[in-house]
Design a protein around this motif. Structure first.
Motif, mmCIF file in Angstrom:
data_model
loop_
_atom_site.group_PDB
_atom_site.id
_atom_site.type_symbol
_atom_site.label_atom_id
_atom_site.label_comp_id
_atom_site.label_asym_id
_atom_site.label_seq_id
_atom_site.Cartn_x
_atom_site.Cartn_y
_atom_site.Cartn_z
ATOM 1 N N LYS A 105 -40.883 -1.870 -4.257
ATOM 2 C CA LYS A 105 -40.621 -2.056 -5.687
ATOM 3 C C LYS A 105 -40.991 -3.461 -6.152
ATOM 4 O O LYS A 105 -41.347 -3.662 -7.319
ATOM 5 C CB LYS A 105 -39.151 -1.783 -6.001
ATOM 6 N N LYS A 106 -40.909 -4.435 -5.241
ATOM 7 C CA LYS A 106 -41.260 -5.820 -5.577
ATOM 8 C C LYS A 106 -42.729 -6.122 -5.279
ATOM 9 O O LYS A 106 -43.167 -7.272 -5.287
ATOM 10 C CB LYS A 106 -40.363 -6.799 -4.821
ATOM 11 N N ASN A 107 -43.511 -5.053 -5.021
ATOM 12 C CA ASN A 107 -44.961 -5.163 -4.786
ATOM 13 C C ASN A 107 -45.313 -5.948 -3.519
ATOM 14 O O ASN A 107 -46.427 -6.470 -3.391
ATOM 15 C CB ASN A 107 -45.670 -5.803 -5.988
ATOM 16 N N LEU A 108 -44.384 -6.002 -2.570
ATOM 17 C CA LEU A 108 -44.650 -6.655 -1.287
ATOM 18 C C LEU A 108 -45.063 -5.573 -0.285
ATOM 19 O O LEU A 108 -44.330 -5.215 0.644
ATOM 20 C CB LEU A 108 -43.393 -7.405 -0.819
ATOM 21 N N TYR A 109 -46.264 -5.056 -0.490
ATOM 22 C CA TYR A 109 -46.653 -3.809 0.179
ATOM 23 C C TYR A 109 -46.848 -3.971 1.687
ATOM 24 O O TYR A 109 -46.455 -3.094 2.464
ATOM 25 C CB TYR A 109 -47.910 -3.253 -0.473
ATOM 26 N N SER A 110 -47.465 -5.065 2.130
ATOM 27 C CA SER A 110 -47.695 -5.219 3.566
ATOM 28 C C SER A 110 -46.375 -5.315 4.313
ATOM 29 O O SER A 110 -46.215 -4.750 5.412
ATOM 30 C CB SER A 110 -48.556 -6.456 3.837
ATOM 31 N N GLN A 111 -45.385 -6.002 3.738
ATOM 32 C CA GLN A 111 -44.062 -6.086 4.356
ATOM 33 C C GLN A 111 -43.359 -4.730 4.313
ATOM 34 O O GLN A 111 -42.669 -4.351 5.267
ATOM 35 C CB GLN A 111 -43.213 -7.136 3.639
ATOM 36 N N ALA A 112 -43.529 -4.003 3.212
ATOM 37 C CA ALA A 112 -42.909 -2.677 3.103
ATOM 38 C C ALA A 112 -43.447 -1.741 4.178
ATOM 39 O O ALA A 112 -42.678 -0.988 4.807
ATOM 40 C CB ALA A 112 -43.170 -2.096 1.713
ATOM 41 N N VAL A 113 -44.746 -1.778 4.410
ATOM 42 C CA VAL A 113 -45.355 -0.933 5.446
ATOM 43 C C VAL A 113 -44.751 -1.246 6.805
ATOM 44 O O VAL A 113 -44.391 -0.352 7.585
ATOM 45 C CB VAL A 113 -46.888 -1.140 5.473
ATOM 46 N N GLU A 114 -44.603 -2.534 7.105
ATOM 47 C CA GLU A 114 -44.044 -2.955 8.385
ATOM 48 C C GLU A 114 -42.621 -2.433 8.568
ATOM 49 O O GLU A 114 -42.254 -1.964 9.654
ATOM 50 C CB GLU A 114 -44.067 -4.486 8.454
ATOM 51 N N VAL A 115 -41.817 -2.481 7.512
ATOM 52 C CA VAL A 115 -40.423 -2.017 7.609
ATOM 53 C C VAL A 115 -40.361 -0.496 7.674
ATOM 54 O O VAL A 115 -39.614 0.066 8.491
ATOM 55 C CB VAL A 115 -39.605 -2.547 6.411
ATOM 56 N N TYR A 116 -41.129 0.185 6.821
ATOM 57 C CA TYR A 116 -41.125 1.658 6.835
ATOM 58 C C TYR A 116 -41.481 2.209 8.219
ATOM 59 O O TYR A 116 -40.970 3.259 8.639
ATOM 60 C CB TYR A 116 -42.117 2.199 5.817
ATOM 61 N N GLN A 117 -42.364 1.525 8.920
ATOM 62 C CA GLN A 117 -42.795 2.012 10.243
ATOM 63 C C GLN A 117 -41.673 1.938 11.282
ATOM 64 O O GLN A 117 -41.763 2.577 12.338
ATOM 65 C CB GLN A 117 -44.009 1.205 10.712
ATOM 66 N N LYS A 118 -40.620 1.190 10.986
ATOM 67 C CA LYS A 118 -39.489 1.075 11.921
ATOM 68 C C LYS A 118 -38.412 2.125 11.668
ATOM 69 O O LYS A 118 -37.479 2.251 12.466
ATOM 70 C CB LYS A 118 -38.853 -0.312 11.798
ATOM 71 N N VAL A 119 -38.535 2.862 10.573
ATOM 72 C CA VAL A 119 -37.475 3.798 10.180
ATOM 73 C C VAL A 119 -37.485 5.018 11.101
ATOM 74 O O VAL A 119 -38.538 5.609 11.363
ATOM 75 C CB VAL A 119 -37.639 4.230 8.706
ATOM 76 N N THR A 120 -36.295 5.399 11.559
ATOM 77 C CA THR A 120 -36.141 6.566 12.428
ATOM 78 C C THR A 120 -35.398 7.670 11.674
ATOM 79 O O THR A 120 -34.873 7.441 10.574
ATOM 80 C CB THR A 120 -35.353 6.175 13.693
ATOM 81 N N PRO A 121 -35.333 8.905 12.239
ATOM 82 C CA PRO A 121 -34.597 9.988 11.563
ATOM 83 C C PRO A 121 -33.155 9.573 11.304
ATOM 84 O O PRO A 121 -32.601 8.772 12.067
ATOM 85 C CB PRO A 121 -34.691 11.139 12.570
ATOM 86 N N PRO A 122 -32.540 10.067 10.243
ATOM 87 C CA PRO A 122 -33.006 11.137 9.345
ATOM 88 C C PRO A 122 -33.807 10.645 8.125
ATOM 89 O O PRO A 122 -34.101 11.439 7.244
ATOM 90 C CB PRO A 122 -31.692 11.775 8.885
ATOM 91 N N PHE A 123 -34.176 9.358 8.095
ATOM 92 C CA PHE A 123 -34.901 8.821 6.942
ATOM 93 C C PHE A 123 -36.388 8.620 7.229
ATOM 94 O O PHE A 123 -37.122 8.110 6.396
ATOM 95 C CB PHE A 123 -34.271 7.492 6.491
ATOM 96 N N GLN A 124 -36.831 9.044 8.392
ATOM 97 C CA GLN A 124 -38.221 8.804 8.786
ATOM 98 C C GLN A 124 -39.217 9.543 7.900
ATOM 99 O O GLN A 124 -40.254 8.998 7.509
ATOM 100 C CB GLN A 124 -38.415 9.218 10.242
#
Length: 551
Positions: A124-143
């Protein structure tokens, strides 16, 4: 019974009651209130008990009482409390504060939900490269949710060239041979504006362009201006088609939605939706389709806009449609027709399923080539003015209603006027002093009239902030002049860069606002946005123009 066990029992009872009758839900509500009361009673006796505060916050979070979570945990320092606090802030869309908290604990976040929400905040804050890095760490049930966001953020290559794109590329080959020196070309611009029966509107814009030379890569930056007070922009798709035929779709990291005047909160509603197309090179095609929804017409009932025939790039094909409810009428006036040889600018009209449709089709339109000392584009670009206003009185009454209640002065402002005109022995001298005060002390924000709405702000608000656009500066000066006992009026004006006012065609061609003062029967016009222009004179762009004066 412990409070932790009671919390779990209440939550379990909620599920059972949700599947039962209304009376059971009433019973659940009583149990909910009883639990909250018990927690609150304990907190009142032990206000420093952080563990108790965290348990109640978890309880509230389960039931989406996020405001209460934030209030309870604002000053708590434990990792679990800060994590829950940041999650609640995110759920409340307070992304700036949530980001601050998440960044403080980012190395210690392990919860899948917290990681997902942290990624969302970064996105939402347009920090896309950091968002990608964090999203890749998410595990179920939010994966799976995180994976969807990853797909939307990154530009992606997929699909085959649509037949209609192949067709227009094939059809335009001869035309492209004739414009080899051009930097780029608009192969297709298809625009439709529909006015609905509920006095809303939506615009659809579909564009296909081709980059012909290196300098044509400017086409890869697409900017759509809009007023977020009443408008929203929806991107259907934006893609680059490489010379090799690859389709590269713009992702969230290629899109920005920003305020155009970041340092001036009064105009934060003037926004720009910007797409930076990925992978663009010479001979690439650029294609995008956008919808703009507006919840309100200009004055609630009427519309007024114009369609320019020519752009800075040649156009192979252009379509324009205006769709109205069957009972509504639109008026048209064509300007600069002499620069549109062999082009039919009058609309074709048909009726279809309760709608009246005006439509135009143009082909092989030459560009406007900028030259030194050339006249403004408004004098050489063939243009169709379109309006539903019946007469100038409608426009006059509408704008009067927007500014009449904006002229009230505060005590401080009245004292300032008294100070500024003290010793002035003529109306001319009073007006001169007030004009010079506004021109020198109120910063001008160059927002074109209508870009941030048509309604001026309160004179008091402009004075307090010490900045304003043209209409706000004009209203402030009118208010000060009237306080000094001078007859003063706001004025709407199309500057020399805009289309001239047409006495026989009421429409909103104005792009600027100034004001006038009556001194002994003589009107003196003033433009307080021009700091270096002497009183009694006007900047060149304001001179020799027809105006609308609000007496």
């Amino acid at each position: 019974m412990s409070l932790g066990l009671l919390l779990r029992i209440v939550f379990f009872v909620f599920i059972i009651f949700s599947l039962s009758c209304t009376s059971s839900l009433d019973n659940f509500y009583q149990a909910y209130q009883k639990t909250v009361s018990r927690y609150q009673s304990l907190l009142d006796r032990n206000p420093q008990d952080s563990e108790l505060r965290l348990r109640l916050s978890k309880f509230y979070y389960h039931f989406k009482e996020y405001e209460k979570v934030v209030k309870l945990l604002e000053k708590e320092k434990s990792l679990l409390a800060r994590s829950l606090y940041a999650k609640a802030l995110t759920r409340l869309h307070d992304y700036s504060k949530a980001l601050e908290v998440f960044n403080q604990i980012k190395e210690k976040i392990t919860s899948p939900e917290a990681l997902y929400l942290y990624g969302l905040v970064l996105e939402k804050k347009n920090l896309y490269s950091q968002a990608v890095e964090v999203y890749q760490k998410v595990t179920p049930p939010f994966q799976k949710l995180a994976q969807k966001h990853l797909e939307n953020i990154k530009a992606k290559v997929e699909g085959e060239l649509p037949p209609y794109v192949k067709e227009i590329v094939s059809q335009s080959q001869q035309f492209l041979q004739q414009i080899q020196e051009e930097a780029g070309v608009i192969l297709l611009v298809d625009e439709s504006i529909e006015i609905t029966s509920t006095n809303t509107s939506f615009t659809t814009l579909h564009v296909i362009e081709k980059v012909l030379k290196e300098r044509g890569k400017k086409l890869a930056e697409v900017e759509i201006g809009y007023d977020s007070t009443y408008e929203r922009v929806e991107l259907e798709f934006a893609r680059t088609i490489t010379p090799q035929g690859k389709l590269i779709y713009a992702g969230r990291e290629n899109i920005r939605d920003v305020t155009k005047y970041l340092n001036y909160p009064l105009y934060s509603n003037a926004r720009a939706f910007i797409i930076s197309l990925p992978g663009v090179e010479v001979d690439s095609l650029i294609e995008y389709k956008i919808k703009i929804y507006s919840s309100k017409l200009i004055n609630g009932d009427d519309f007024s806009f114009f369609y320019r025939l020519k752009e800075k790039y040649p156009i192979y094909k252009a379509n324009f449609r205006l769709v109205l409810p069957k009972h509504r009428e639109a008026k048209f006036k064509i300007l600069n027709k002499e620069y549109a040889k062999d082009v039919v600018l009058e609309p074709q009209v048909r009726e279809d399923e309760g709608h009246k449709i005006y439509w135009w089709h143009f082909e092989k339109i030459s560009p406007i080539i900028p030259e030194r000392k050339m006249p403004p584009f408004s004098l050489v670009n063939p243009t169709i003015l379109i309006s539903s206003f019946q007469d100038w009185e409608e426009i006059y009454n509408w704008w009067c209603s927007l500014y009449k209640d904006k002229l009230t002065l505060s005590k401080e402002m009245k004292e300032l006027v008294a100070t500024l005109i003290r010793g002035a022995n003529s109306g001319y001298e009073k007006a001169k002093r007030l004009y010079e005060y506004v021109a020198k002390n109120i910063r001008y924000v160059a927002v074109e009239y209508g870009e941030s709405g048509y309604e001026p702000h309160q004179a008091q608000e402009v004075f307090l902030n010490r900045y304003g656009d043209c209409k706000d500066q004009a209203i402030l000066l009118v208010a000060l002049l009237r306080e000094a006992g001078l007859e003063s009026f706001p004025v709407l004006i199309p500057t020399q860069e805009a289309y001239s006012l047409q006495k026989d065609f009421p429409s909103l061609v104005f792009n600027h606002a100034i004001c006038a003062v009556n001194l002994g029967g003589e009107l003196i016009f003033m433009d307080p946005t021009s700091q270096t222009t002497a009183f009694g004179d006007l900047p060149l762009s304001d001179q020799n123009r027809e105006v609308l004066l609000f007496s």
